[in-house]
Write an enzyme that holds these catalytic residues in place. Structure first.
Site, PDB file in Angstrom:
ATOM      1  N   TRP A  30      56.003  -5.933 -43.226  1.00  0.00           N
ATOM      2  CA  TRP A  30      56.371  -4.756 -42.419  1.00  0.00           C
ATOM      3  C   TRP A  30      56.842  -5.151 -41.022  1.00  0.00           C
ATOM      4  CZ3 TRP A  30      53.723  -3.847 -37.865  1.00  0.00           C
ATOM      5  CH2 TRP A  30      52.479  -4.472 -37.707  1.00  0.00           C
ATOM      6  N   TRP A  61      51.444  13.180 -32.273  1.00  0.00           N
ATOM      7  CA  TRP A  61      51.499  11.837 -32.868  1.00  0.00           C
ATOM      8  C   TRP A  61      51.958  10.820 -31.829  1.00  0.00           C
ATOM      9  CZ3 TRP A  61      49.745   9.418 -37.015  1.00  0.00           C
ATOM     10  CH2 TRP A  61      49.385  10.158 -38.147  1.00  0.00           C
ATOM     11  N   TRP A  99      54.876   2.036 -38.749  1.00  0.00           N
ATOM     12  CA  TRP A  99      55.030   0.943 -39.719  1.00  0.00           C
ATOM     13  C   TRP A  99      53.686   0.566 -40.331  1.00  0.00           C
ATOM     14  CZ3 TRP A  99      58.997  -1.115 -42.327  1.00  0.00           C
ATOM     15  CH2 TRP A  99      60.291  -0.820 -41.880  1.00  0.00           C
ATOM     16  N   ASN A 146      63.123  11.369 -39.974  1.00  0.00           N
ATOM     17  CA  ASN A 146      61.754  10.882 -40.187  1.00  0.00           C
ATOM     18  C   ASN A 146      61.394  10.680 -41.659  1.00  0.00           C
ATOM     19  OD1 ASN A 146      58.958  10.287 -39.335  1.00  0.00           O
ATOM     20  ND2 ASN A 146      58.530  12.191 -40.421  1.00  0.00           N
ATOM     21  N   TRP A 203      53.369 -11.781 -48.870  1.00  0.00           N
ATOM     22  CA  TRP A 203      54.720 -11.239 -48.668  1.00  0.00           C
ATOM     23  C   TRP A 203      55.729 -12.227 -49.223  1.00  0.00           C
ATOM     24  CZ3 TRP A 203      54.178  -6.414 -47.472  1.00  0.00           C
ATOM     25  CH2 TRP A 203      53.128  -5.991 -46.644  1.00  0.00           C
ATOM     26  N   GLU A 210      53.332  17.144 -34.239  1.00  0.00           N
ATOM     27  CA  GLU A 210      54.168  15.931 -34.251  1.00  0.00           C
ATOM     28  C   GLU A 210      54.240  15.321 -32.850  1.00  0.00           C
ATOM     29  OE1 GLU A 210      55.361  14.370 -36.963  1.00  0.00           O
ATOM     30  OE2 GLU A 210      54.224  15.945 -37.975  1.00  0.00           O
TER      31      GLU A 210
HETATM   32  P1  FAD Z   1      60.735  15.986 -34.192  1.00  0.00           P
HETATM   33  O1  FAD Z   1      60.346  16.195 -35.604  1.00  0.00           O
HETATM   34  O2  FAD Z   1      61.538  17.027 -33.538  1.00  0.00           O
HETATM   35  O3  FAD Z   1      59.376  15.737 -33.395  1.00  0.00           O
HETATM   36  C1  FAD Z   1      59.251  15.977 -31.989  1.00  0.00           C
HETATM   37  C2  FAD Z   1      58.762  14.745 -31.288  1.00  0.00           C
HETATM   38  O4  FAD Z   1      57.462  14.363 -31.735  1.00  0.00           O
HETATM   39  C3  FAD Z   1      59.626  13.515 -31.528  1.00  0.00           C
HETATM   40  O5  FAD Z   1      60.732  13.519 -30.670  1.00  0.00           O
HETATM   41  C4  FAD Z   1      58.657  12.385 -31.255  1.00  0.00           C
HETATM   42  O6  FAD Z   1      58.546  12.118 -29.874  1.00  0.00           O
HETATM   43  C5  FAD Z   1      57.334  12.946 -31.743  1.00  0.00           C
HETATM   44  N1  FAD Z   1      57.066  12.499 -33.121  1.00  0.00           N
HETATM   45  C6  FAD Z   1      57.415  13.114 -34.261  1.00  0.00           C
HETATM   46  N2  FAD Z   1      56.951  12.439 -35.332  1.00  0.00           N
HETATM   47  C7  FAD Z   1      56.295  11.361 -34.853  1.00  0.00           C
HETATM   48  C8  FAD Z   1      55.586  10.281 -35.453  1.00  0.00           C
HETATM   49  N3  FAD Z   1      55.443  10.172 -36.786  1.00  0.00           N
HETATM   50  N4  FAD Z   1      55.058   9.342 -34.639  1.00  0.00           N
HETATM   51  C9  FAD Z   1      55.173   9.421 -33.292  1.00  0.00           C
HETATM   52  N5  FAD Z   1      55.820  10.431 -32.677  1.00  0.00           N
HETATM   53  C10 FAD Z   1      56.370  11.384 -33.434  1.00  0.00           C
HETATM   54  N6  FAD Z   1      59.351   7.650 -33.336  1.00  0.00           N
HETATM   55  C11 FAD Z   1      59.685   7.219 -32.119  1.00  0.00           C
HETATM   56  O7  FAD Z   1      59.754   8.014 -31.168  1.00  0.00           O
HETATM   57  N7  FAD Z   1      59.955   5.887 -31.883  1.00  0.00           N
HETATM   58  C12 FAD Z   1      59.899   4.953 -32.882  1.00  0.00           C
HETATM   59  O8  FAD Z   1      60.126   3.753 -32.630  1.00  0.00           O
HETATM   60  C13 FAD Z   1      59.573   5.405 -34.194  1.00  0.00           C
HETATM   61  N8  FAD Z   1      59.535   4.530 -35.238  1.00  0.00           N
HETATM   62  C14 FAD Z   1      59.206   4.995 -36.493  1.00  0.00           C
HETATM   63  C15 FAD Z   1      59.142   4.088 -37.562  1.00  0.00           C
HETATM   64  C16 FAD Z   1      58.828   4.523 -38.853  1.00  0.00           C
HETATM   65  C17 FAD Z   1      58.724   3.527 -39.986  1.00  0.00           C
HETATM   66  C18 FAD Z   1      58.570   5.897 -39.072  1.00  0.00           C
HETATM   67  C19 FAD Z   1      58.206   6.393 -40.454  1.00  0.00           C
HETATM   68  C20 FAD Z   1      58.622   6.797 -38.026  1.00  0.00           C
HETATM   69  C21 FAD Z   1      58.925   6.368 -36.726  1.00  0.00           C
HETATM   70  N9  FAD Z   1      58.979   7.280 -35.637  1.00  0.00           N
HETATM   71  C22 FAD Z   1      59.288   6.802 -34.382  1.00  0.00           C
HETATM   72  C23 FAD Z   1      58.522   8.672 -35.789  1.00  0.00           C
HETATM   73  C24 FAD Z   1      59.575   9.741 -36.139  1.00  0.00           C
HETATM   74  O9  FAD Z   1      60.353   9.314 -37.217  1.00  0.00           O
HETATM   75  C25 FAD Z   1      60.477  10.083 -34.958  1.00  0.00           C
HETATM   76  O10 FAD Z   1      59.716  10.346 -33.812  1.00  0.00           O
HETATM   77  C26 FAD Z   1      61.313  11.339 -35.283  1.00  0.00           C
HETATM   78  O11 FAD Z   1      62.073  11.136 -36.436  1.00  0.00           O
HETATM   79  C27 FAD Z   1      62.198  11.660 -34.108  1.00  0.00           C
HETATM   80  O12 FAD Z   1      63.046  12.746 -34.407  1.00  0.00           O
HETATM   81  P2  FAD Z   1      62.891  14.140 -33.666  1.00  0.00           P
HETATM   82  O13 FAD Z   1      62.881  13.932 -32.196  1.00  0.00           O
HETATM   83  O14 FAD Z   1      63.918  15.040 -34.229  1.00  0.00           O
HETATM   84  O15 FAD Z   1      61.435  14.562 -34.131  1.00  0.00           O
END
Ligand code: FAD
Length: 456
Positions: free
Chosen positions: A351, A265, A374, A333, A293, A262
């Site tokens: 979107w 990502w 997105w 997430n 849309w 993650e």
């Molecule tokens: P954890 O599950 O603990 O993951 C650890 C770290 O990995 C996160 O802190 C983050 O930095 C990174 N990470 C995890 N999943 C993703 C992912 N899918 N994409 C990119 N990085 C990821 N994340 C953002 O940081 N900023 C955003 O603006 C953002 N917008 C999103 C919009 C949508 C529509 C979706 C579906 C997801 C988005 N995310 C975004 C990704 C993800 O939802 C969040 O990073 C995550 O929920 C953060 O919670 P956490 O720190 O507990 O994640």
């Protein structure tokens, strides 16, 4: 001669290569410039500003403990940095490189005025550095992740500098409160109390997460459980380095591979915006430019968009997520995916409208990560076309056991039993103060698939 440390989304003292380099050269003048002009329509949203206020305050306090301080300026980066440099007789600047298109422009502009030295340090590996056998940047996540794993760990994290020498005379600084970064509407940020922006808060988060990291894989999809790290805003603002997060979790042992994936990502998203700087505003799959849309000039579409923003769609899991977002600046997430899919496919709203709302309301709003996610949900991105995969919000809600999560965020439904709470309307127990569904799942699905067929 003093050197400037130009800070942006790298608000920490540990593992901060630009700070290490600057401290090594002489007296350091740390500067943060609030530059809404360069960012233009991408200037920081409301929730991010709240975070920034607290993070800057915390960084200034940490610097003061070391006999230094943070200089605040508002204006264009190149003008403000040049003005600070003039007033202290400096010509060299150190910074951590950023990849958002406006930051890349700002780096070019600053380099014209001053001797700018950019360092890597906000990502696991420098974006653009991991390439395919033929030297091309990756477009798809999975091969990128495999290649990234082969080079991690790239280096030991940097340490904190022993000493940060102060210049003989400090330049003028704005007052943080005069920037009015905190919301003025009463109560808006009440639910933000759980967050502790800043480097120390980030440390506490990772320390508490490490105990749970082994459970991550099994819990990360359950919105009702605190099973993820919640490090995202800290990582976004650079209050903790991703390399540090990687090593601490990897060292903790157990099956942390999913978590590291993650984290990757986040790196992947930067690689995407490096290749497609306009990723937040342009469909990568351009046949979606012809997608019909819902017309935003019609009041029906506008009203439904408002209902989505306010958590009044009649789909409890979506509403819980949207209300969690408003109240805390963060959304789980799994629920982000469900809520985004609902806007795009059930409501047929572009979107980019959702992306903008998240930009304004998320404390972790990140240009690359937000746009990538997105476009991924929409199926418009450079990866697989997911448009035809219409998520069923009500089934997702049951599968991921969201009953308690709904109870927390949609109090009107708190009294309902587990088997009714996911779809109170179908169970015949929708309370009067909870809205009817904006559209039924089957009708929405058919409408979305029909719209998708038109652009095939
Ligand atoms: P954890 O599950 O603990 O993951 C650890 C770290 O990995 C996160 O802190 C983050 O930095 C990174 N990470 C995890 N999943 C993703 C992912 N899918 N994409 C990119 N990085 C990821 N994340 C953002 O940081 N900023 C955003 O603006 C953002 N917008 C999103 C919009 C949508 C529509 C979706 C579906 C997801 C988005 N995310 C975004 C990704 C993800 O939802 C969040 O990073 C995550 O929920 C953060 O919670 P956490 O720190 O507990 O994640």
């Amino acid at each position: 001669e003093p050197v400037l440390l130009w800070l942006r989304r790298d608000l920490r003292l540990s593992d901060q290569p630009a700070l290490i380099a600057a401290a090594h050269e002489g007296p350091v003048v740390p500067v943060y410039v609030l530059d809404d002009e360069t960012a233009q329509h991408r200037k920081m949203g409301g929730a991010s500003r709240w975070w920034l206020h607290h993070s800057l305050k915390s960084l200034d306090a940490a610097l003061r403990e070391k006999g230094s301080r943070l200089i605040l300026r508002r204006g264009k980066c190149e003008d403000e940095l040049a003005s600070v440099a003039r007033s202290v007789g400096a010509s060299r600047v150190h910074c951590i490189r950023h990849y958002e298109p406006w930051w890349r422009n700002a780096e070019r502009a600053v380099a014209k005025e001053l001797d700018l030295n950019c360092h890597d340090g906000n990502y696991l590996t420098p974006p653009g550095s991991i390439t395919t056998g033929s030297g091309e940047p990756y477009k798809i996540y999975t091969p990128f992740w495999k290649a990234l794993k082969d080079v991690m760990p790239p280096r030991d994290p940097y340490n904190r500098p022993q000493k940060i020498e102060a210049p003989e005379k400090w330049p003028a600084s704005d007052n943080l409160v005069d920037w009015k970064l905190l919301p003025t509407k009463p109560n808006w940020a009440m639910g933000f109390d759980d967050w502790e922006p800043g480097e120390e808060g980030a440390r506490k988060r990772i320390d508490s997460f490490l105990g749970e990291a082994a459970e991550y894989e099994g819990q990360r999809d359950l919105p009702g459980v605190e099973g993820t790290s919640r490090l995202s805003p800290h990582l976004h603002f650079g209050e903790i380095s991703p390399t540090y997060v990687w090593h601490r979790t990897a060292d903790a042992g157990g099956s942390v591979d999913v978590f590291l994936g993650e984290l990757a990502w986040r790196d992947y998203a930067q690689n995407v915006i490096l290749q497609y700087p306009e990723y937040a505003s342009k469909n990568a799959r351009d046949r979606f430019d012809d997608f019909e849309w819902r017309d935003f000039r019609s009041s029906a579409a506008r009203d439904e968009f408002d209902a989505w923003k306010q958590g009044r769609t009649g789909y409890p899991i979506v509403d819980a997520g949207m209300r969690q977002l408003w109240a805390t600046g963060w959304m789980h997430n799994r629920v982000r995916m469900i809520a985004a899919s609902f806007l795009i496919k059930h409501l047929l709203i572009d979107w980019r409208e959702g992306e903008k709302w998240f930009w304004d309301t998320l404390v972790d709003a990140d240009y690359g990560s937000n746009a990538c996610n997105w476009q991924w949900v929409a199926g418009t991105g450079i990866d697989s076309n997911m448009f035809g995969r219409i998520m069923a919000p009500l089934k997702q809600s049951e599968k991921f056991d969201a009953a308690d999560y709904i109870r927390e965020w949609v109090p009107e439904l708190a009294e309902l039993l587990d088997d009714a709470i996911h779809d109170p309307e179908a169970a015949g127990c929708r309370p009067d103060n909870y809205p009817e569904k904006l559209i039924g799942h089957k009708a929405a699905r058919e409408r979305a698939l029909a719209a998708n067929r038109k652009i095939r």
